[in-house]
Motif scaffolding. Structure first.
Motif, mmCIF file in Angstrom:
data_model
loop_
_atom_site.group_PDB
_atom_site.id
_atom_site.type_symbol
_atom_site.label_atom_id
_atom_site.label_comp_id
_atom_site.label_asym_id
_atom_site.label_seq_id
_atom_site.Cartn_x
_atom_site.Cartn_y
_atom_site.Cartn_z
ATOM 1 N N SER A 108 36.250 27.768 44.664
ATOM 2 C CA SER A 108 37.280 28.360 45.509
ATOM 3 C C SER A 108 36.862 28.285 46.971
ATOM 4 O O SER A 108 35.687 28.149 47.288
ATOM 5 C CB SER A 108 37.509 29.829 45.120
ATOM 6 N N ARG A 165 52.745 27.525 50.510
ATOM 7 C CA ARG A 165 51.537 28.314 50.245
ATOM 8 C C ARG A 165 50.471 28.101 51.322
ATOM 9 O O ARG A 165 49.690 28.994 51.608
ATOM 10 C CB ARG A 165 50.941 27.937 48.884
ATOM 11 N N GLY A 202 43.064 30.998 47.523
ATOM 12 C CA GLY A 202 43.691 32.309 47.462
ATOM 13 C C GLY A 202 42.792 33.371 48.044
ATOM 14 O O GLY A 202 41.642 33.110 48.410
ATOM 15 N N GLN A 206 42.950 37.716 44.378
ATOM 16 C CA GLN A 206 43.713 36.766 43.583
ATOM 17 C C GLN A 206 42.791 35.864 42.763
ATOM 18 O O GLN A 206 43.030 35.619 41.580
ATOM 19 C CB GLN A 206 44.596 35.915 44.493
ATOM 20 N N VAL A 209 41.478 37.458 39.680
ATOM 21 C CA VAL A 209 42.494 37.494 38.623
ATOM 22 C C VAL A 209 42.629 36.124 37.973
ATOM 23 O O VAL A 209 42.684 35.999 36.742
ATOM 24 C CB VAL A 209 43.848 37.970 39.186
ATOM 25 N N TRP A 210 42.671 35.069 38.785
ATOM 26 C CA TRP A 210 42.829 33.721 38.231
ATOM 27 C C TRP A 210 41.612 33.328 37.404
ATOM 28 O O TRP A 210 41.732 32.636 36.400
ATOM 29 C CB TRP A 210 43.074 32.725 39.363
ATOM 30 N N THR A 242 51.122 40.886 40.484
ATOM 31 C CA THR A 242 51.493 40.107 41.668
ATOM 32 C C THR A 242 50.601 38.877 41.811
ATOM 33 O O THR A 242 51.076 37.778 42.101
ATOM 34 C CB THR A 242 51.376 40.977 42.937
ATOM 35 N N ALA A 243 49.288 39.056 41.590
ATOM 36 C CA ALA A 243 48.359 37.933 41.696
ATOM 37 C C ALA A 243 48.626 36.892 40.615
ATOM 38 O O ALA A 243 48.531 35.685 40.862
ATOM 39 C CB ALA A 243 46.919 38.442 41.598
ATOM 40 N N ARG A 246 51.448 34.797 41.671
ATOM 41 C CA ARG A 246 51.150 33.898 42.792
ATOM 42 C C ARG A 246 50.168 32.797 42.411
ATOM 43 O O ARG A 246 49.754 32.031 43.276
ATOM 44 C CB ARG A 246 50.569 34.707 43.961
ATOM 45 N N ASN A 247 49.819 32.699 41.156
ATOM 46 C CA ASN A 247 48.931 31.637 40.704
ATOM 47 C C ASN A 247 49.520 30.280 41.070
ATOM 48 O O ASN A 247 50.615 29.943 40.627
ATOM 49 C CB ASN A 247 48.743 31.744 39.188
ATOM 50 N N CYS A 255 48.649 31.484 33.516
ATOM 51 C CA CYS A 255 49.320 32.759 33.762
ATOM 52 C C CYS A 255 50.409 33.031 32.718
ATOM 53 O O CYS A 255 50.830 34.178 32.551
ATOM 54 C CB CYS A 255 49.902 32.790 35.172
#
Length: 288
Positions: A108, A165, A202, A206, A209-210, A242-243, A246-247, A255
């Motif tokens: 990331s 994005r 992200g 986020q 979460v991903w 929400t996260a 937004r993936n 997701c």
């Protein structure tokens, strides 16, 4: 219209998905289960033609697949194929787990890089035919950073969604650069255990979460509250939702495998029919 890159067997499977998509609409609108003859007639196909196309895409009969598409299937998945993410983390699945029969490696960008809206990044993009209809795929030199599906919202809206994005990035249309990774993503590669690199762009929350989503095995599901527990913030269920929404790398960061604790499907950025089809597709192949 930008030309779509076709992958081995994917033009045909994309057409088959459209058949399945129409069947989902019919099943949703019906007050009782439909027979094979009823579905085929409403779709303007012979029974033999419809059964052949449908079974070729999903691997089972329309009658059995209809059971996977019912709204109650989400509750069945939670009961029978629920994944505890804390256990997945404990055995080291996060970030290196088996996903769609290939190993995915990912990295990331730093929070500072994210805050700059993609400034300085060159993002390559292209359209591809996928098992779930037209897919727009984006990636940097480090890996795939975006994947969206156009079957529900249309191609222009799907493309603009991903372009927005990272507003300060430079975008270059170059599907051939992405093609080897996309082959891996949709199971059309050379059969070897190669990596399909992902580049997560992200905010830190986020990305946590991903990362948790990457721990959910194919054919299994989890809940938004379970994800919140796994990332150490059990009260952040709404923020997790929400996260998840937004993936940017749908399908590969799965997701679609996140459900409400009640058994409801929750939302899906690219359309709920797509989420139901993906869950049913994976459940079928997990059992076969």
């Amino acid at each position: 219209m930008t030309q779509h890159q076709t992958l081995p067997n994917q033009t045909e499977t994309a057409y088959h998905y459209q058949v399945v998509r129409r069947a989902i609409d019919l099943i949703d609108q019906a007050e009782a289960p439909l027979s094979l003859e009823q579905i085929a007639a409403q779709m303007g196909m012979s029974v033999a033609h419809f059964q052949r196309l449908f079974s070729r895409w999903v691997g089972i009969s329309p009658k059995r697949y209809q059971q996977y598409l019912t709204l109650g299937h989400a509750k069945t998945l939670l009961r029978d194929r629920f994944t505890t993410l804390e256990a997945s983390h404990a055995v080291g699945l996060s970030g290196s787990g088996r996903l769609h029969d290939l190993f995915v490696r990912w990295e990331s960008m730093s929070p500072g890089e994210f805050a700059r809206g993609g400034e300085g990044l060159t993002i390559y993009w292209g359209w591809f035919e996928s098992p779930f209809g037209p897919a727009v795929v984006m990636g940097t030199e480090k890996g795939i950073c975006g994947m969206g599906f156009a079957a529900e919202m249309g191609e222009d809206a799907a493309l603009q969604d991903l372009l927005s994005r990272w507003p300060k990035a430079e975008f270059v249309e170059d599907p051939m650069m992405l093609r080897p990774w996309v082959l891996q993503a949709f199971g059309a590669g050379d059969g070897q255990l190669n990596t399909a690199p992902l580049f997560l762009i992200g905010a830190p929350f986020q990305i946590k979460v991903w990362e948790a989503l990457l721990s959910i095995p194919s054919g299994h599901v989890t809940t938004y509250s379970e994800i919140a527990q796994a990332i150490g913030n059990p009260r952040a269920v709404r923020a997790v939702g929400t996260a998840v929404g937004r993936n940017p790398i749908s399908w590969l960061i799965p997701c679609h495998r996140a459900l409400r604790k009640s058994g409801g499907l929750g939302g899906y950025h690219w359309g709920l029919p797509m989420k139901r089809a993906m869950l049913a597709y994976e459940a079928v192949h997990a059992e076969n």
